[in-house]
Design an enzyme around this catalytic site. Structure first.
Site, short mmCIF file in Angstrom:
data_model
loop_
_atom_site.label_atom_id
_atom_site.label_comp_id
_atom_site.label_asym_id
_atom_site.label_seq_id
_atom_site.Cartn_x
_atom_site.Cartn_y
_atom_site.Cartn_z
N ARG A 109 12.53 -4.91 -5.45
CA ARG A 109 11.09 -4.90 -5.75
C ARG A 109 10.77 -6.23 -6.43
NH1 ARG A 109 7.34 -0.41 -8.62
NH2 ARG A 109 7.53 0.34 -6.48
N HIS A 136 4.49 -2.24 0.98
CA HIS A 136 5.24 -1.18 0.29
C HIS A 136 5.65 -0.13 1.34
CE1 HIS A 136 6.88 1.14 -2.82
NE2 HIS A 136 5.81 1.52 -3.49
N GLN A 139 6.91 3.58 0.52
CA GLN A 139 5.81 4.44 0.08
C GLN A 139 5.12 5.07 1.30
OE1 GLN A 139 4.56 4.99 -3.30
NE2 GLN A 139 3.65 6.62 -2.12
N ASP A 231 -5.58 3.79 -4.52
CA ASP A 231 -4.54 3.12 -5.34
C ASP A 231 -5.27 2.35 -6.45
OD1 ASP A 231 -2.17 1.95 -6.25
OD2 ASP A 231 -2.11 0.42 -4.68
N CYS A 271 -0.58 6.71 -4.39
CA CYS A 271 0.84 6.38 -4.49
C CYS A 271 1.37 6.48 -5.92
CB CYS A 271 1.08 4.96 -3.96
SG CYS A 271 0.12 3.72 -4.82
N ARG A 299 9.03 10.69 -1.91
CA ARG A 299 9.72 9.40 -1.97
C ARG A 299 11.23 9.63 -1.92
NH1 ARG A 299 7.31 4.98 -4.24
NH2 ARG A 299 9.14 3.92 -3.39
N1 NVA Z 1 -0.64 -1.59 -5.47
C1 NVA Z 1 0.23 -1.14 -6.54
C2 NVA Z 1 1.21 -0.14 -6.02
C3 NVA Z 1 2.13 0.43 -7.06
C4 NVA Z 1 3.10 1.39 -6.49
C5 NVA Z 1 0.94 -2.34 -7.15
O1 NVA Z 1 1.41 -3.20 -6.40
O2 NVA Z 1 1.03 -2.41 -8.37
N1 CP Z 2 4.53 4.43 -6.10
C1 CP Z 2 5.49 3.67 -6.66
O1 CP Z 2 6.12 2.82 -6.03
O2 CP Z 2 5.72 3.96 -7.97
P1 CP Z 2 6.59 3.10 -8.98
O3 CP Z 2 5.86 1.82 -9.22
O4 CP Z 2 6.67 3.97 -10.21
O5 CP Z 2 7.94 2.86 -8.38
#
Ligand code: NVA
Ligand code: CP
Length: 311
Positions: A109, A136, A139, A231, A271, A299
């Site tokens: 990540r 993502h 997800q 989101d 999400c 997930r």
């Molecule tokens: N769009 C959000 C998704 C988190 C799972 C982010 O990138 O922070």
């Molecule tokens: N939805 C998601 O990826 O959650 P986290 O940021 O907690 O991993």
């Protein structure tokens, strides 16, 4: 057959797998979920190690991958990015080549999608995208698996994504077109999803029968929707823009009035993590249309299917 074909591959984007492989992964996730609920879980990944690199915070991704590896009999190794030599300037390529000598897969990540592509280029082992600024995909695999569980067939359903044209919106463009779902992406002007991903989605949609629309009009986008997805308005890395975005996005909140525009049996996804009362009200999040916590649970099951196939 499909399972064998996935062995050793990367999963950086939903578009890294074929439509058939994507369907297989969702169905296999549903199957592994049943197995786990009935108390049996085969140690398919006995002796395998997954390294997980995090440059951004995570609750669901970290815990679901870690627990998923344990349930499959493998070993999850969390590699905090600031503790790796990567943080002191060792190259992505060298890191990829070294890790390939020790472990069986990498989940990462990070911010830049190009960095994940570089990691995958130099690694001899599967690389899984656990979120970048662009995409993502894990997800969206869990999201569409959740919709499939709740609604049965995905083809022909309409999803309305309301909010920022971010990594989730981009991956939904990839995912919905793959399974033949219609997708309306509703954003304020100037916050549309990635233009290149949208162009590709239109091409795939013409083959799978999906209808893709971009609009700034929430009523137009949500009308007739089977699923509403939202989101956060400011993603990780955009914290400084949060206050400004709250003003820009204020008319794009998913609340009970918005649900009335959709089909009576509409399901709601997020999400997570959510900023309650900003992009979604608690009334909706905790209400009868919400399948958000099933989505979070999935997930685990969807990624177990992915790990079992790739590793
Ligand atoms: N769009 C959000 C998704 C988190 C799972 C982010 O990138 O922070
Ligand atoms: N939805 C998601 O990826 O959650 P986290 O940021 O907690 O991993």
């Amino acid at each position: 057959m499909v399972k064998e074909a996935l062995k050793g591959r990367d999963f950086l984007s939903v578009n890294d797998v074929t439509n058939e492989e994507f369907e297989f992964l969702m169905d296999y996730g549903i199957e592994l979920k049943k197995q786990q609920k009935s108390g049996c879980c085969e140690p398919i990944l006995k002796g395998k190690t997954l390294g997980m690199i995090f440059h951004k915070s995570s609750t669901r991704t970290r815990v679901s991958f870690e627990v998923g590896m344990v349930q499959l009999g493998g070993y999850p190794l969390v590699l905090n990015a600031n503790e790796l030599q990567l943080g002191r300037g060792e190259t992505i390529a060298d890191t990829a080549m070294v890790l390939s000598r020790y472990i069986d897969g990498i989940m990462i990540r990070t911010y830049s999608h190009a960095s994940v592509e570089e990691l995958a280029e130099y690694a001899d082992i599967p690389v899984i995208n656990g979120l970048t600024d662009l995409l993502h995909p894990c997800q969206i695999l869990a999201d569409l698996m959740t919709v499939k569980e709740h609604k049965g067939e995905l083809k022909g359903l309409k999803m309305a994504y309301v909010g920022d044209g971010n990594n989730i919106a981009n991956s939904l463009l990839n995912g919905c077109t793959k399974v033949g779902m219609d997708l309306a992406v509703v954003t304020p002007p100037g916050y549309e999803p990635n233009a290149k991903i949208y162009e590709t989605a239109l091409k795939i949609a013409s083959e799978t029968g999906s209808k893709i629309t971009l609009t700034t009009d929430i009523k137009e986008g949500v009308e007739g929707a089977d699923v509403i997805y939202t989101d956060v308005w400011a993603s990780m890395g955009q914290e400084a823009e949060r206050e400004a975005r709250i003003k820009i996005f204020k008319d794009y909140q998913v609340n009970s009035e918005v649900l009335k525009i959709a089909k009576p049996d509409v399901s709601v996804l997020h999400c997570l993590p959510a900023y309650r009362e900003e992009e979604i009200t608690s009334e909706v999040m905790d209400g009868p249309h919400s399948i958000i916590f099933d989505q979070a649970e999935n997930r685990l099951h969807a990624q177990k299917a992915l790990l079992a196939c790739l590793l």
